[in-house]
Design an enzyme around this catalytic site. Structure first.
Site, PDB file in Angstrom:
ATOM      1  N   HIS A 368      -1.015 -10.767 -36.719  1.00 27.59           N
ATOM      2  CA  HIS A 368      -0.864 -11.898 -35.790  1.00 27.59           C
ATOM      3  C   HIS A 368       0.283 -12.823 -36.126  1.00 27.59           C
ATOM      4  CE1 HIS A 368      -4.402 -11.743 -33.120  1.00 27.59           C
ATOM      5  NE2 HIS A 368      -4.968 -11.076 -34.119  1.00 27.59           N
ATOM      6  N   LYS A 559      -0.767 -26.789 -27.587  1.00 26.09           N
ATOM      7  CA  LYS A 559      -0.898 -25.719 -28.587  1.00 26.09           C
ATOM      8  C   LYS A 559      -0.987 -26.405 -29.940  1.00 26.09           C
ATOM      9  CE  LYS A 559       3.065 -23.959 -27.020  1.00 26.09           C
ATOM     10  NZ  LYS A 559       2.791 -22.528 -26.971  1.00 26.09           N
ATOM     11  N   ARG A 560      -1.344 -25.659 -30.994  1.00 24.89           N
ATOM     12  CA  ARG A 560      -1.339 -26.268 -32.313  1.00 24.89           C
ATOM     13  C   ARG A 560       0.020 -26.909 -32.586  1.00 24.89           C
ATOM     14  NH1 ARG A 560      -6.026 -25.579 -35.676  1.00 24.89           N
ATOM     15  NH2 ARG A 560      -4.705 -26.680 -37.163  1.00 24.89           N
ATOM     16  N   LYS A 565       6.722 -24.089 -33.431  1.00 28.85           N
ATOM     17  CA  LYS A 565       6.470 -24.226 -31.990  1.00 28.85           C
ATOM     18  C   LYS A 565       7.364 -25.304 -31.358  1.00 28.85           C
ATOM     19  CE  LYS A 565       1.617 -22.620 -32.204  1.00 28.85           C
ATOM     20  NZ  LYS A 565       1.415 -21.615 -31.129  1.00 28.85           N
ATOM     21  N   THR A 667      -0.731 -17.085 -26.014  1.00 38.52           N
ATOM     22  CA  THR A 667      -1.615 -16.759 -24.892  1.00 38.52           C
ATOM     23  C   THR A 667      -1.669 -17.935 -23.929  1.00 38.52           C
ATOM     24  OG1 THR A 667      -3.476 -17.467 -26.268  1.00 38.52           O
ATOM     25  CG2 THR A 667      -3.093 -15.091 -26.069  1.00 38.52           C
ATOM     26  N   LYS A 671      -1.946 -18.252 -19.669  1.00 36.43           N
ATOM     27  CA  LYS A 671      -2.874 -19.089 -18.892  1.00 36.43           C
ATOM     28  C   LYS A 671      -2.105 -19.968 -17.915  1.00 36.43           C
ATOM     29  CE  LYS A 671      -5.445 -19.538 -23.166  1.00 36.43           C
ATOM     30  NZ  LYS A 671      -5.720 -20.531 -24.227  1.00 36.43           N
TER      31      LYS A 671
HETATM   32  C1  LIG Z   1      -4.940 -20.640 -25.409  1.00 39.72           C
HETATM   33  C2  LIG Z   1      -5.262 -21.618 -26.456  1.00 39.72           C
HETATM   34  C3  LIG Z   1      -4.475 -21.700 -27.601  1.00 39.72           C
HETATM   35  C4  LIG Z   1      -3.244 -20.846 -27.818  1.00 39.72           C
HETATM   36  O1  LIG Z   1      -2.135 -21.502 -27.257  1.00 39.72           O
HETATM   37  P1  LIG Z   1      -0.640 -21.015 -27.574  1.00 39.72           P
HETATM   38  O2  LIG Z   1       0.165 -21.823 -26.593  1.00 39.72           O
HETATM   39  O3  LIG Z   1      -0.588 -19.574 -27.250  1.00 39.72           O
HETATM   40  O4  LIG Z   1      -0.350 -21.339 -28.978  1.00 39.72           O
HETATM   41  C5  LIG Z   1      -4.814 -22.626 -28.572  1.00 39.72           C
HETATM   42  N1  LIG Z   1      -5.884 -23.427 -28.423  1.00 39.72           N
HETATM   43  C6  LIG Z   1      -6.655 -23.387 -27.327  1.00 39.72           C
HETATM   44  C7  LIG Z   1      -7.817 -24.326 -27.203  1.00 39.72           C
HETATM   45  C8  LIG Z   1      -6.383 -22.478 -26.305  1.00 39.72           C
HETATM   46  O5  LIG Z   1      -7.178 -22.435 -25.227  1.00 39.72           O
END
Ligand SMILES: *Cc1c(COP(=O)(O)O)cnc(C)c1O
Length: 837
Positions: A368, A559-560, A565, A667, A671
């Site tokens: 990952h 995101k984190r 990032k 991911t 979304k």
């Molecule tokens: C989808 C999701 C992530 C992943 O987000 P990335 O933009 O791909 O880093 C992290 N936290 C939550 C709560 C999510 O739903």
């Protein structure tokens, strides 16, 4: 045994009609909550409803278990230290196909479904993308009717709740079990013992065989808690099995008998500590003993559980790998390789070569990360203290493995050192990714680019050794939670136009393509986005007190928080835009609301300061009268699944701006796209594939590509040159340095700016100009509403590839060789006929 007695024939507990649901609901309020309507709280009502749904789920669950048992079906076991599930109730209503019925039923008794849904505390048993992926995958496994189990840890405290105080992150304990958890069922009868610590001894058994005995320092008990996982509109209910650690009675007792009461209590506390709390580090390793114990604990319980199932179905041990396909979600469960070997060798006396073949054929490993600091390795002395027998087995695996390498690459000693399971450069470590690679028959990355980079870079030596093991499985997300549940308006519009088939066959969204040219459809599409933004604006007002304009472009980065990032690159652009508006108040740009959300690991000081930078810039811009309502900057506290469900549907622009070559997949990007947000992004992770699918003309691309990043780094990267060479960049950095966003304090952000000026490991400065000009293009595009909406529709219409159903289909075909088992509901309530043999 006859089983056509309740619950199968009990209509109030299994039937899906509104009247039966209402009866069940009121019964549960009375018999489970022990309340009647006048004194019941919203939480009582939520729990009564949850149990009403659970009754129906148990009907499916038992039918599923019976079918799997009867057929001895091949089973996928998804081992993951994290499952970021999000709330269950709404998702279960969607998957069971009774969302609207239940909303009406609840209305009829004078309640509101949204209020009840809001009562559920989400199980935040994960950090971010990796844990959420596991949750999407078990949803898709059930939807595709694949016999499967998710195995993990039942943390008492999940990922911390984030509050923002004075612009800084403050962590609060996540007490998600406070009000009980109606979705889980403990199965103490299937508890498993787990040894830890101590030493090993050689001995000769009664039959004169030389054997090894592991004499542990302590013993803990893993108690499984099962949560049913429904497929979408089928009869499958699979299992998420999470292990809680407890103290063994007998162990306590022994010490207790010696009169050491406090010693016994101590033992109990230490044992229960193992599943106490999720480590909040995303993409960062911590090297803590308790974390290693957690990993071994859930793996040991899960493998023993598989052996229990195998025995229960009278399948010989030699066919373990035929019964189970075990997927390792990152290296967190990779100790499973050594543990299965230990079980087979020491406890079942299987010869080494046979044990090794079973092991390799059982496991597959998903990598990952591309960040070197996130590749897990354990200090050898620590590993030896916790898992002495496993270390011996790992040495033996390593000896045999390195012999194989020597044969293939004669005389290449450097290669041996690079491949070894033990890192011997300086302090010695056990390399968990190497253990996973050696012990698995398949190794995969999570997006095309990531899988390529694994072969060229991170796992190059393994690729050269075993090219046939390497695959790609691009991530996906479940459209049930991320569209149907979270964006009901859009889902209804789509279903109205193309039917409901897309929910479990996301490629059908392609049928929306021609509608992008239909002005009426575009109008409906725009109005839905607008309504979602109004809802989210109300939420922002409630949670932050900031008023935002739903007419403005919602530009989102959630995101984190991590340097790779590059949330701070986003901030640099905001400041550049702010400066331009100050200099030129008449500038014709669309108003924008910049939305941020995400948690920083509590020990990651730079990330915490990035949050402070965002909130500080927001404070200045949001109350600057010159800016009026052209720009707003909002940090939405506590980004989690629940809040994600509000944000993704309300976004116009999705920020996916990591340094190329750093984000494995992402991911969140998927979304956003399936909810009609356009992406501004680099050629990183799955962004590459999103752009390929939606078309370059419907994607805002900027920045260096991976090769260019490598080349620039190799030729010597000097961020200071960009600072001196670009007056806009210089201006932005000087504003931060000069204290413009810190009330004159020139120290607050010095670490951040100095880090960028002198090191900038993620190359923000190299991408700054390209990012800013791409953002200008975004602004121009947003002014043409018709064209923007067209692009938005095409993004959603072409997002079919990013369903986790597609990912799981590919895992099934290419790695697991698993196929669907159709479930027939036992003893359907209208015609109770159920028998299980
Ligand atoms: C989808 C999701 C992530 C992943 O987000 P990335 O933009 O791909 O880093 C992290 N936290 C939550 C709560 C999510 O739903």
């Amino acid at each position: 045994m006859e089983l056509d007695t309740p619950p199968y024939s009990d209509h109030n507990r299994t039937a899906l009609s509104k009247e039966k649901l209402k009866r069940g609901f009121l019964d549960n309020l009375y018999f489970i909550q022990g309340k009647f309507p006048h004194i019941a709280s919203q939480n009582d009502y939520y729990l009564a409803l949850a149990y009403t749904i659970r009754d129906r789920m148990l009907h499916r669950w038992i039918s599923t278990a019976a079918a799997y048992y009867d057929q001895g079906a091949r089973t996928v076991c998804y081992l993951s230290a994290e499952f970021l599930m999000g709330p269950h109730l709404g998702n279960n209503l969607v998957n069971m196909g009774i969302y609207d019925t239940v909303a009406e039923m609840v209305e009829e008794v004078g309640l509101n479904l949204d209020d009840l849904l809001a009562q559920e505390e989400e199980p935040g048993l994960g950090n971010g993308g990796l844990g959420r992926l596991a949750a999407c995958f078990i949803d898709s496994l059930a939807t595709l009717e694949i016999p499967s189990l998710g195995y993990g840890i039942r943390y008492e405290f999940g990922i911390f709740d984030q509050e923002i105080v004075d612009g800084w992150q403050v962590e609060k304990t996540d007490k998600w079990l406070r009000n009980g958890n109606p979705w889980e069922i403990p199965r103490p009868e299937w508890s498993q013992p787990v040894k830890l610590g101590g030493h090993t001894e050689q001995y000769t058994d009664e039959e004169d065989r030389l054997r090894v005995r592991w004499v542990p320092e302590k013993l803990v008990i893993g108690v499984p808690y099962d949560t049913p996982i429904l497929g979408y509109r089928n009869s499958t209910a699979n299992t998420l099995r999470l292990w809680k650690s407890e103290a063994p009675e007998s162990f306590d007792f022994e010490i207790f008998n010696r009169g050491d009461y406090y010693g016994a209590v101590d033992q109990k506390v230490t044992s229960e500590n193992i599943s106490k709390v999720l480590y909040p580090n995303d993409e960062q390793l911590s090297g803590k003993r308790l974390r290693l114990e957690q990993q071994y604990f859930f793996v040991a319980c899960s493998l023993r559980d598989m052996l229990r199932i195998l025995t229960g179905q009278n399948i010989p041990l030699s066919r373990f790998h035929e019964k189970f396909a075990v997927q390792l979600n990152d290296t967190h469960p990779s100790i499973a390789v050594a543990e299965l070997m230990r079980l087979l060798l020491d406890e079942y006396l299987v010869p080494w070569d046979d044990a090794w073949e079973i092991t390799q054929r059982t496991f597959a490993y998903t990598n990952h990360t591309l960040l070197p600091e996130a590749l897990e390795q354990w200090p050898l002395p620590l590993f030896a203290r916790v898992l002495p027998r496993h270390l011996e087995i790992i040495y033996e695996i390593n000896d045999r493995f390195l012999d194989e390498v020597r044969m293939k690459f004669l005389g290449d000693e450097a290669r041996l050192a690079r491949l070894s399971l033990i890192n011997e450069a300086g302090e010695r470590y056990v390399r968990m990714a190497h253990l996973a690679c050696v012990g698995s028959h398949a190794i995969n990355g999570v997006a095309e680019l990531h899988s390529e980079l694994l072969k060229q870079d991170v796992l190059k030596d393994f690729y050269e050794l075993w090219p046939e093991k390497f695959r790609n499985k691009t991530n996906g997300v479940t459209p049930r939670r991320w569209m149907v549940l979270s964006n009901p308006r859009l889902s209804e519009l789509v279903t109205e136009r193309i039917g409901a088939g897309w929910v479990s066959d996301l490629d059908q969204l392609r049928q929306l393509e021609p509608l992008a040219d239909d002005p009426d459809f575009r109008k409906s599409w725009w109005e839905i986005k607008r309504a979602n933004k109004v809802d989210f604006a109300q939420f922002i007002l409630r949670s932050t007190g900031i008023l935002v304009d739903p007419e403005s472009m919602f530009d989102c980065q959630v995101k984190r928080i991590h340097e790779y990032k590059r949330q701070h690159l986003n901030v640099l652009h905001i400041i550049a835009l702010y400066r331009r508006l100050k200099d030129n108040p008449g500038l014709d740009i669309p108003p924008r609301t910049f939305l941020f959300g995400g948690k920083a690991a509590p020990g990651y000081h730079t990330a915490k300061r990035m949050i402070k930078l965002i909130t500080s810039v927001g404070e200045v811009i949001n109350r600057d009268p010159d800016i009026r309502d052209k720009l707003k900057v909002v940090f939405v506290p506590d980004f989690n699944v629940t809040n994600g469900q509000r944000i993704y549907p309300a976004a116009d622009l999705s920020e996916q701006i990591s340094t190329a070559g750093k984000e494995a997949s992402g991911t969140g990007n998927m979304k956003f796209s399936m909810n009609g947000a356009l992406t501004i992004g680099t050629l990183d992770g799955a962004n590459v594939e999103i752009r390929e699918e939606v078309g370059a003309e419907n994607f805002f691309l900027f920045g260096l590509a991976t090769e260019e990043v490598y080349a620039l780094r190799a030729s010597g990267y000097h961020p200071m040159d960009y600072y001196h060479g670009d007056p806009h960049l210089k201006d932005v950095i000087d504003l931060i340095r000069g204290g413009s966003f810190s009330r004159g304090d020139t120290e607050l952000f010095r670490g951040l700016t100095d880090g960028l000026l002198h090191h900038d490991p993620y190359m923000l400065f190299a991408d700054f100009a390209s990012y800013v000009s791409c953002q200008d293009e975004v602004s121009r595009a947003y002014l043409d509403r018709e064209h923007w909406t067209r692009m938005s529709i095409l993004n959603a219409a072409r997002s079919g590839k990013f369903s986790s159903d597609r990912s799981i289909q590919q895992y099934c075909e290419d790695i697991w060789h698993a196929s669907p088992v159709k479930i027939k509901l036992l003893g359907h309530d209208e015609e109770p006929t159920g028998f299980i043999q």
